[in-house]
Design a protein around this motif. Structure first.
Motif, PDB file in Angstrom:
ATOM      1  N   TYR A  14      -7.762 -39.345   4.520  1.00  0.00           N
ATOM      2  CA  TYR A  14      -8.975 -39.136   4.800  1.00  0.00           C
ATOM      3  C   TYR A  14      -9.841 -39.265   3.623  1.00  0.00           C
ATOM      4  O   TYR A  14     -11.007 -39.935   3.782  1.00  0.00           O
ATOM      5  CB  TYR A  14      -8.843 -37.563   5.322  1.00  0.00           C
ATOM      6  CG  TYR A  14     -10.398 -37.165   5.655  1.00  0.00           C
ATOM      7  CD1 TYR A  14     -11.071 -37.417   6.856  1.00  0.00           C
ATOM      8  CD2 TYR A  14     -10.957 -36.413   4.752  1.00  0.00           C
ATOM      9  CE1 TYR A  14     -12.642 -37.140   7.314  1.00  0.00           C
ATOM     10  CE2 TYR A  14     -12.314 -35.935   5.016  1.00  0.00           C
ATOM     11  CZ  TYR A  14     -13.096 -36.350   6.030  1.00  0.00           C
ATOM     12  OH  TYR A  14     -14.395 -35.757   6.359  1.00  0.00           O
ATOM     13  N   ILE A  15      -9.238 -38.792   2.899  1.00  0.00           N
ATOM     14  CA  ILE A  15     -10.355 -38.956   1.545  1.00  0.00           C
ATOM     15  C   ILE A  15     -10.627 -40.589   1.160  1.00  0.00           C
ATOM     16  O   ILE A  15     -11.704 -40.928   0.952  1.00  0.00           O
ATOM     17  CB  ILE A  15      -9.703 -38.483   0.235  1.00  0.00           C
ATOM     18  CG1 ILE A  15      -9.905 -36.790   0.338  1.00  0.00           C
ATOM     19  CG2 ILE A  15     -10.281 -38.744  -0.957  1.00  0.00           C
ATOM     20  CD1 ILE A  15      -8.904 -36.165  -0.658  1.00  0.00           C
ATOM     21  N   ILE A  16      -9.691 -41.366   1.387  1.00  0.00           N
ATOM     22  CA  ILE A  16      -9.711 -42.892   1.253  1.00  0.00           C
ATOM     23  C   ILE A  16     -10.658 -43.227   2.200  1.00  0.00           C
ATOM     24  O   ILE A  16     -11.531 -44.198   1.737  1.00  0.00           O
ATOM     25  CB  ILE A  16      -8.230 -43.536   1.131  1.00  0.00           C
ATOM     26  CG1 ILE A  16      -7.350 -43.630  -0.005  1.00  0.00           C
ATOM     27  CG2 ILE A  16      -8.576 -44.977   1.422  1.00  0.00           C
ATOM     28  CD1 ILE A  16      -6.033 -43.654   0.201  1.00  0.00           C
ATOM     29  N   ARG A  23     -18.763 -45.740  -0.136  1.00  0.00           N
ATOM     30  CA  ARG A  23     -18.789 -47.007  -0.860  1.00  0.00           C
ATOM     31  C   ARG A  23     -20.038 -48.136  -0.109  1.00  0.00           C
ATOM     32  O   ARG A  23     -20.745 -48.665  -0.736  1.00  0.00           O
ATOM     33  CB  ARG A  23     -17.539 -47.727  -1.082  1.00  0.00           C
ATOM     34  CG  ARG A  23     -17.763 -48.768  -2.228  1.00  0.00           C
ATOM     35  CD  ARG A  23     -16.428 -49.648  -2.311  1.00  0.00           C
ATOM     36  NE  ARG A  23     -15.847 -50.161  -1.154  1.00  0.00           N
ATOM     37  CZ  ARG A  23     -16.515 -51.210  -0.571  1.00  0.00           C
ATOM     38  NH1 ARG A  23     -17.530 -51.929  -1.192  1.00  0.00           N
ATOM     39  NH2 ARG A  23     -16.203 -51.807   0.625  1.00  0.00           N
ATOM     40  N   LYS A  24     -19.655 -48.318   1.242  1.00  0.00           N
ATOM     41  CA  LYS A  24     -20.483 -49.109   1.951  1.00  0.00           C
ATOM     42  C   LYS A  24     -21.844 -48.725   2.005  1.00  0.00           C
ATOM     43  O   LYS A  24     -22.711 -49.626   1.923  1.00  0.00           O
ATOM     44  CB  LYS A  24     -19.949 -49.328   3.534  1.00  0.00           C
ATOM     45  CG  LYS A  24     -18.426 -50.201   3.409  1.00  0.00           C
ATOM     46  CD  LYS A  24     -17.972 -50.393   4.753  1.00  0.00           C
ATOM     47  CE  LYS A  24     -16.702 -50.971   4.800  1.00  0.00           C
ATOM     48  NZ  LYS A  24     -16.080 -50.804   6.188  1.00  0.00           N
ATOM     49  N   LEU A  29     -27.694 -49.029   0.268  1.00  0.00           N
ATOM     50  CA  LEU A  29     -28.622 -48.465  -0.281  1.00  0.00           C
ATOM     51  C   LEU A  29     -29.385 -49.197  -1.711  1.00  0.00           C
ATOM     52  O   LEU A  29     -30.270 -49.600  -1.820  1.00  0.00           O
ATOM     53  CB  LEU A  29     -28.250 -46.941  -0.833  1.00  0.00           C
ATOM     54  CG  LEU A  29     -28.389 -46.141   0.551  1.00  0.00           C
ATOM     55  CD1 LEU A  29     -27.872 -44.735  -0.199  1.00  0.00           C
ATOM     56  CD2 LEU A  29     -29.598 -46.053   1.217  1.00  0.00           C
ATOM     57  N   ASN A  30     -28.082 -49.796  -2.069  1.00  0.00           N
ATOM     58  CA  ASN A  30     -28.310 -50.661  -3.217  1.00  0.00           C
ATOM     59  C   ASN A  30     -29.260 -51.846  -2.909  1.00  0.00           C
ATOM     60  O   ASN A  30     -30.190 -52.330  -3.437  1.00  0.00           O
ATOM     61  CB  ASN A  30     -27.219 -51.103  -4.054  1.00  0.00           C
ATOM     62  CG  ASN A  30     -27.440 -51.769  -5.529  1.00  0.00           C
ATOM     63  OD1 ASN A  30     -28.321 -51.497  -6.027  1.00  0.00           O
ATOM     64  ND2 ASN A  30     -26.807 -52.663  -5.653  1.00  0.00           N
ATOM     65  N   GLN A  31     -28.636 -52.477  -2.109  1.00  0.00           N
ATOM     66  CA  GLN A  31     -29.624 -53.803  -1.377  1.00  0.00           C
ATOM     67  C   GLN A  31     -30.960 -53.277  -1.119  1.00  0.00           C
ATOM     68  O   GLN A  31     -31.790 -54.088  -1.194  1.00  0.00           O
ATOM     69  CB  GLN A  31     -28.671 -54.380  -0.227  1.00  0.00           C
ATOM     70  CG  GLN A  31     -27.350 -55.101  -0.565  1.00  0.00           C
ATOM     71  CD  GLN A  31     -26.563 -55.227   0.725  1.00  0.00           C
ATOM     72  OE1 GLN A  31     -26.806 -55.395   1.621  1.00  0.00           O
ATOM     73  NE2 GLN A  31     -25.639 -55.958   0.218  1.00  0.00           N
ATOM     74  N   GLU A  32     -31.155 -52.237  -0.259  1.00  0.00           N
ATOM     75  CA  GLU A  32     -32.301 -51.963   0.120  1.00  0.00           C
ATOM     76  C   GLU A  32     -33.390 -51.482  -1.372  1.00  0.00           C
ATOM     77  O   GLU A  32     -34.501 -52.107  -1.338  1.00  0.00           O
ATOM     78  CB  GLU A  32     -32.530 -50.582   0.960  1.00  0.00           C
ATOM     79  CG  GLU A  32     -33.783 -50.246   1.462  1.00  0.00           C
ATOM     80  CD  GLU A  32     -33.484 -48.960   2.248  1.00  0.00           C
ATOM     81  OE1 GLU A  32     -34.734 -48.324   2.444  1.00  0.00           O
ATOM     82  OE2 GLU A  32     -32.407 -48.348   2.775  1.00  0.00           O
ATOM     83  N   ASN A  33     -32.738 -50.999  -2.308  1.00  0.00           N
ATOM     84  CA  ASN A  33     -33.356 -50.717  -3.444  1.00  0.00           C
ATOM     85  C   ASN A  33     -33.882 -52.091  -4.214  1.00  0.00           C
ATOM     86  O   ASN A  33     -34.890 -52.019  -4.463  1.00  0.00           O
ATOM     87  CB  ASN A  33     -32.361 -49.871  -4.286  1.00  0.00           C
ATOM     88  CG  ASN A  33     -33.341 -49.464  -5.603  1.00  0.00           C
ATOM     89  OD1 ASN A  33     -34.530 -48.935  -5.397  1.00  0.00           O
ATOM     90  ND2 ASN A  33     -32.606 -49.189  -6.738  1.00  0.00           N
ATOM     91  N   GLN A  34     -32.809 -53.038  -4.170  1.00  0.00           N
ATOM     92  CA  GLN A  34     -33.388 -54.349  -4.736  1.00  0.00           C
ATOM     93  C   GLN A  34     -34.311 -55.078  -4.174  1.00  0.00           C
ATOM     94  O   GLN A  34     -35.359 -55.719  -4.711  1.00  0.00           O
ATOM     95  CB  GLN A  34     -31.953 -55.093  -4.838  1.00  0.00           C
ATOM     96  CG  GLN A  34     -30.874 -54.706  -5.687  1.00  0.00           C
ATOM     97  CD  GLN A  34     -31.371 -54.297  -6.990  1.00  0.00           C
ATOM     98  OE1 GLN A  34     -32.154 -55.387  -7.692  1.00  0.00           O
ATOM     99  NE2 GLN A  34     -31.107 -53.483  -7.885  1.00  0.00           N
TER     100      GLN A  34
END
Length: 77
Positions: A14-16, A23-24, A29-34
């Motif tokens: 479950y944790i994995i 992570r996805k 969010l990183n792509q949107e931020n960029q």
């Protein structure tokens, strides 16, 4: 003991899965931020090129009343 191992194994699975989901989400969010950062840089670049073309400092106030007031005050003796 085997029951405890099975329970821990399921928790680990479950944790994995949750880690992969997060992570996805972080990647999106990183792509949107960029993309937003790139858009902001383009807007600032356009603002700076307009300002250098007219040799004025752009008014960053969003209200038109503030720029109208400052223009009226600058015409007074």
């Amino acid at each position: 003991m085997e029951r405890l191992n099975s329970k821990l194994y399921l928790q680990n699975c479950y944790i994995i899965q949750e880690n992969e989901r997060l992570r996805k989400k972080a990647q999106l969010l990183n792509q949107e931020n960029q993309a937003l950062l790139s858009e902001l840089k383009q807007k600032l670049s356009k603002t700076n090129s307009k300002a250098s073309a007219t040799n004025t400092i752009p008014d960053l106030n969003l209200s038109s009343s503030a720029s109208t007031t400052s223009a009226a005050n600058s015409t007074e003796p």
